[in-house]
Design an enzyme around this catalytic site. Structure first.
Site, PDB file in Angstrom:
ATOM      1  N   GLY A 125     -12.581  -7.694  14.517  1.00  0.00           N
ATOM      2  CA  GLY A 125     -12.835  -6.288  14.449  1.00  0.00           C
ATOM      3  C   GLY A 125     -12.099  -5.372  15.439  1.00  0.00           C
ATOM      4  CG  LEU A 126      -7.472  -3.686  16.514  1.00  0.00           C
ATOM      5  CD1 LEU A 126      -8.155  -3.705  18.111  1.00  0.00           C
ATOM      6  CD2 LEU A 126      -6.052  -4.398  16.537  1.00  0.00           C
ATOM      7  CB  SER A 133      -0.767   2.221  13.539  1.00  0.00           C
ATOM      8  OG  SER A 133      -0.382   1.328  12.511  1.00  0.00           O
ATOM      9  CB  THR A 159     -10.081 -10.663   6.899  1.00  0.00           C
ATOM     10  OG1 THR A 159      -9.212  -9.605   6.318  1.00  0.00           O
ATOM     11  CG2 THR A 159      -9.858 -11.862   6.066  1.00  0.00           C
ATOM     12  N   GLY A 347       7.715  -7.069 -19.978  1.00  0.00           N
ATOM     13  CA  GLY A 347       6.278  -6.656 -20.514  1.00  0.00           C
ATOM     14  C   GLY A 347       5.335  -7.584 -19.912  1.00  0.00           C
ATOM     15  CD  GLU A 370      -2.907 -10.212  11.574  1.00  0.00           C
ATOM     16  OE1 GLU A 370      -2.522  -9.923  12.697  1.00  0.00           O
ATOM     17  OE2 GLU A 370      -3.865 -10.728  10.918  1.00  0.00           O
ATOM     18  CB  THR A 372       2.524  -0.715   9.529  1.00  0.00           C
ATOM     19  OG1 THR A 372       2.747  -0.047  10.686  1.00  0.00           O
ATOM     20  CG2 THR A 372       1.060  -0.153   9.242  1.00  0.00           C
ATOM     21  CB  SER A 373       7.218  -2.028   7.850  1.00  0.00           C
ATOM     22  OG  SER A 373       6.900  -3.100   7.052  1.00  0.00           O
TER      23      SER A 373
END
Length: 389
Positions: A125-126, A133, A159, A347, A370, A372-373
């Site tokens: 849990g962060l 970020s 998660t 399609g 984990e 962001t870019s």
């Protein structure tokens, strides 16, 4: 220079995980996705196969193996179902590894055996509603009252945090103020079922429908003082180090996505007939698929190199840089690959009956989780000596 060629043992292990994934996961992945079902029985089967214990010490039931093996397992699971790939990645990288790295002997003996066996899961849990970020903006607080921590706050996008086999969640919390006036952040382990700890209803996500993801709330949650993980005031640093490894693992998950896109595109382009021949005969299609192969090979090598550097005990700064390079390239390539593969299918790619649609939805979060870019580019720039903020 560190070698990142796979050994014969690695290749044999890859085949065993691929066989498991194709037999136990692939036939059911679409149904789990439709039903937003978290398959606990398959998680337990992954545990029996030894996947959750790949990097854990043998004394706790693990294999004592290398990080490269974990990446291979995540890649192969992710090749058939990204949800099961992230379940393993988070279960080991964010649940088990912090206990191995920072836990006391008593904590390890209490929690690791069930986690390593795949009979239990642990969350990490962060992230918070106002601290993503900018994880240093953590608002969750933990006050030491006698022999107990009293925790209040909230986490989000966590998660493996609310499944029927979740045993604990480790959270970052403010535990005081440092001498420089900045918040002291520590890591506290909170067992599932603790009064005041609530895993709120699961998110209705764009993708990863078969993974377990919840917002969490903590209202006067009391846990023993010995549930502090690692040193007091070092929680933020511990979690950042954990994320370095996690970025390599997310790269491996992205490689699995890329491989799936290539496999599906090649097969479809060889079967689909237009204007008297397979569409793969057309340069407009063939060249796009060739680009998939280029992105796959580059992403795989970057990922394996980063894993090999970690296994070789390279300096933390070297591993951090390699992890960020691998993650930003492989995750963005995976997102592009799903777009290309969907375009090849035309399609049909827009229809949920084809797996390519599921991979298209699953891929986007790879660029976010984990780190962001944008965060990865900031870390890479800093590694080059640039004074970027």
């Amino acid at each position: 220079m560190t070698s990142f060629e796979l050994s014969r043992e690695h290749e044999e292990f890859r085949r065993s995980v691929r066989d498991f994934a194709e037999a136990q996961i692939a036939p059911y992945a679409a149904q789990w996705d439709r039903e937003h079902h978290f398959p606990v029985d398959v998680v337990r089967a992954m545990g029996k196969l030894g996947l959750f214990g790949l990097t854990a010490p043998e004394e706790f039931g693990g294999a004592g193996g290398d990080f490269t093996s974990l990446c291979l397992a995540i890649e192969e699971l992710g090749r058939v179902d990204q949800s099961m790939g992230i379940t393993l990645q988070a279960g080991v990288g964010l649940g088990i590894n912090p206990l191995i790295e920072y836990g006391t002997r008593a904590q390890q003996e209490a929690w690791l055996p069930a986690l390593v066996a795949g009979e239990a899961l642990a969350g990490f849990g962060l992230t918070e509603p106002g601290a993503g970020s900018d994880a240093g903006a953590t608002r969750t607080r933990a006050e030491l009252q006698g022999e107990e921590w009293v925790v209040n706050g909230a986490k989000q996008f966590i998660t493996n945090s609310g499944s029927e086999i979740t045993s604990l969640v480790t959270v970052t919390a403010r535990t005081g103020v440092r001498e420089d006036g900045r918040p002291e952040i520590s890591a506290i382990m909170i067992p599932a079922g603790t009064p005041g700890f609530v895993a709120e209803p699961a998110y209705d996500k764009l993708g990863w429908h078969a993974s377990d993801t919840h917002p969490l709330s903590f209202t006067d949650v009391r846990v023993p003082a010995d549930h502090l993980l690692g040193e007091r005031g070092r929680g933020y640093a511990q979690f950042l180090a954990t994320l370095d490894d996690g970025r390599i693992a997310i790269s491996a998950l992205s490689v699995g996505c890329l491989q799936a896109c290539l496999d599906m595109a090649v097969a479809y382009a060889g079967e689909r007939q237009t204007f008297g021949g397979p569409i793969g005969r057309k340069q407009g299609v063939a060249f796009q698929i060739a680009d998939l192969e280029v992105m796959l090979q580059a992403s795989r090598m970057l990922t394996y190199r980063a894993a090999a550097l970690k296994d070789a005990g390279a300096p933390a700064g070297v591993v951090k840089q390699a992890a960020s390079v691998a993650k930003v390239y492989s995750t963005e390539s995976a997102v592009t690959a799903t777009r290309i593969a969907t375009q090849v299918f035309g399609g049909y790619g827009f229809m949920e009956e084809y797996p390519v649609a599921r991979f298209y939805r699953d891929a986007k979060v790879l660029e976010v989780g984990e780190g962001t870019s944008e965060v990865q580019r900031m870390l890479i720039a800093r590694g080059l000596g640039l004074p970027v903020e």
